[in-house]
Every structure is written in C-alpha cells, then in structure tokens.
Design a protein around this motif. Structure first.
Motif, PDB file in Angstrom:
ATOM      1  N   TRP A 161       0.836  -1.204   0.000  1.00 41.98           N
ATOM      2  CA  TRP A 161       0.000   0.000   0.000  1.00 41.98           C
ATOM      3  C   TRP A 161       0.870   1.252   0.000  1.00 41.98           C
ATOM      4  O   TRP A 161       0.617   2.200  -0.735  1.00 41.98           O
ATOM      5  CB  TRP A 161      -0.933  -0.016   1.206  1.00 41.98           C
ATOM      6  CG  TRP A 161      -1.915   1.108   1.238  1.00 41.98           C
ATOM      7  CD1 TRP A 161      -2.635   1.613   0.182  1.00 41.98           C
ATOM      8  CD2 TRP A 161      -2.294   1.892   2.372  1.00 41.98           C
ATOM      9  NE1 TRP A 161      -3.440   2.646   0.599  1.00 41.98           N
ATOM     10  CE2 TRP A 161      -3.251   2.836   1.941  1.00 41.98           C
ATOM     11  CE3 TRP A 161      -1.926   1.874   3.705  1.00 41.98           C
ATOM     12  CZ2 TRP A 161      -3.837   3.759   2.794  1.00 41.98           C
ATOM     13  CZ3 TRP A 161      -2.522   2.783   4.567  1.00 41.98           C
ATOM     14  CH2 TRP A 161      -3.458   3.713   4.110  1.00 41.98           C
ATOM     15  N   SER A 162       1.925   1.223   0.805  1.00 40.31           N
ATOM     16  CA  SER A 162       2.825   2.364   0.891  1.00 40.31           C
ATOM     17  C   SER A 162       3.518   2.629  -0.449  1.00 40.31           C
ATOM     18  O   SER A 162       3.559   3.767  -0.920  1.00 40.31           O
ATOM     19  CB  SER A 162       3.861   2.104   1.982  1.00 40.31           C
ATOM     20  OG  SER A 162       4.793   3.142   2.036  1.00 40.31           O
ATOM     21  N   TYR A 182      -3.996  10.725  -0.910  1.00 44.79           N
ATOM     22  CA  TYR A 182      -3.032   9.988  -1.717  1.00 44.79           C
ATOM     23  C   TYR A 182      -3.698   9.518  -2.997  1.00 44.79           C
ATOM     24  O   TYR A 182      -4.931   9.574  -3.121  1.00 44.79           O
ATOM     25  CB  TYR A 182      -2.463   8.791  -0.936  1.00 44.79           C
ATOM     26  CG  TYR A 182      -3.494   7.773  -0.515  1.00 44.79           C
ATOM     27  CD1 TYR A 182      -3.750   6.643  -1.290  1.00 44.79           C
ATOM     28  CD2 TYR A 182      -4.210   7.922   0.659  1.00 44.79           C
ATOM     29  CE1 TYR A 182      -4.699   5.707  -0.905  1.00 44.79           C
ATOM     30  CE2 TYR A 182      -5.148   7.001   1.055  1.00 44.79           C
ATOM     31  CZ  TYR A 182      -5.388   5.891   0.269  1.00 44.79           C
ATOM     32  OH  TYR A 182      -6.328   4.969   0.655  1.00 44.79           O
ATOM     33  N   THR A 183      -2.896   9.102  -3.944  1.00 43.88           N
ATOM     34  CA  THR A 183      -3.446   8.481  -5.151  1.00 43.88           C
ATOM     35  C   THR A 183      -3.046   7.016  -5.146  1.00 43.88           C
ATOM     36  O   THR A 183      -1.940   6.656  -4.733  1.00 43.88           O
ATOM     37  CB  THR A 183      -2.948   9.146  -6.447  1.00 43.88           C
ATOM     38  OG1 THR A 183      -1.523   9.091  -6.488  1.00 43.88           O
ATOM     39  CG2 THR A 183      -3.402  10.585  -6.557  1.00 43.88           C
ATOM     40  N   GLU A 184      -3.981   6.204  -5.591  1.00 43.65           N
ATOM     41  CA  GLU A 184      -3.754   4.767  -5.705  1.00 43.65           C
ATOM     42  C   GLU A 184      -4.409   4.313  -6.995  1.00 43.65           C
ATOM     43  O   GLU A 184      -5.586   4.603  -7.230  1.00 43.65           O
ATOM     44  CB  GLU A 184      -4.355   4.047  -4.491  1.00 43.65           C
ATOM     45  CG  GLU A 184      -4.040   2.578  -4.440  1.00 43.65           C
ATOM     46  CD  GLU A 184      -4.554   1.931  -3.162  1.00 43.65           C
ATOM     47  OE1 GLU A 184      -3.899   1.007  -2.687  1.00 43.65           O
ATOM     48  OE2 GLU A 184      -5.608   2.355  -2.651  1.00 43.65           O
ATOM     49  N   SER A 185      -3.638   3.658  -7.848  1.00 45.78           N
ATOM     50  CA  SER A 185      -4.116   3.226  -9.160  1.00 45.78           C
ATOM     51  C   SER A 185      -4.682   4.400  -9.954  1.00 45.78           C
ATOM     52  O   SER A 185      -5.700   4.281 -10.626  1.00 45.78           O
ATOM     53  CB  SER A 185      -5.171   2.124  -9.025  1.00 45.78           C
ATOM     54  OG  SER A 185      -4.664   1.032  -8.307  1.00 45.78           O
TER      55      SER A 185
END
Length: 161
Positions: A68-69, A100-103
C-alpha cells in the motif's frame, strides 16, 4: 533541505526522521500520527509496525503495508482535531485526512485514530471512520406539485424535479 511529508513545514531531518530512525520518541499522539503518515510516504514499514500497539499488530501484514505504501503517491496530511494526546496523557484521538493516489485515483482517507501511551511511548491503537454529519436543509423542501423555483411557471415535477 527536504520538507517533511507530514506538512509541519519543518525539514524532514528535524521533524519525523529522528522518530522514524528511533533516535527519539514522539511526545504527543499528534506527533506520532504525523510520523506514521511520513513513514507511509517513505515506505518505512518497520516504523509503522513498531509504533502500532503490540496487541494490534496482527491486524495487517508487513507485506500489505509495504504494498500500500509503495503503490500510493502520498499527497498530504491534514490534522482536523486532536482530543487529549498531550505529553502527560495516557490516550488521545487524532482526526485527520490523508490524501493519496492509488491506481491513478485520488483518495481522501478520513479517520479518527486512537492512540495509547504505555511505558512512556505512544502507540497507534485503532482507527475508525468519523460519523457523517447530518445534512440540515436551510430552506423548505420544494414539493412535487409546488411551482418550480426556476420561474418557468410549471410544476416542479414537470420541470426541474
């Protein structure tokens, strides 16, 4: 000088780095919260685990935390409120939003983080989502058969409703 990811406006070397490097301990629950955010931003997984209360460490695996980090781009931390959590307290709550941004998708993680202090050290205990604030309408609700507020002269249900 590299600014600290926690948003304190201090250099990383003077803010969260000494905590993450185990050179000093967080004095308050908020300081621990900020340093844990920074640890996520810098993929300092060992620190995240070390500052999680020992009774709570089985909640997530080191691999999940690391993934995740690494797979997130950390954009900022906003501390909304703290309850207790001062140097002489035994518990505290920090309400925060971590962005945060994820994918490729931006996420705002809003949490009430609970902290406990044992043997002079602060630990993250648990986090919960805050209760949503109830919406209070400031003007009366337009009924289906009322005239449309846009001024068309039609019933609301036949116009903008």
């Amino acid at each position: 000088m590299e600014p600290c990811p926690c948003g304190s406006s201090l250099p990383y070397s003077e803010c969260c780095e000494p905590l993450i490097r185990n050179e000093k301990s967080a004095e308050t629950a908020e300081a621990l919260m900020r340093s844990r955010y920074t640890a996520y931003a810098k993929t300092e997984v060992e620190y995240i685990i070390r500052t999680t209360h020992p009774e709570q460490r089985k909640q997530d695996s080191e691999q999940n935390i690391r993934e995740w980090s690494r797979n997130s781009t950390w954009l900022g931390l906003q501390i909304l409120k703290t309850e207790a959590g001062a140097a002489d307290d035994k518990a505290g709550i920090v309400e925060f939003i971590a962005t945060y941004t994820e994918s490729g998708e931006q996420v705002e993680h809003h949490e009430l983080a609970q902290f406990k202090k044992e043997n002079g050290k602060w630990f993250f205990w648990d986090g919960t989502a805050p209760k949503p604030k109830q919406y209070v309408r400031e003007s009366p609700k337009t009924g289906r058969n009322d005239p449309c507020p846009c001024g068309s002269g039609k019933k609301f249900k036949k116009c903008c409703g």
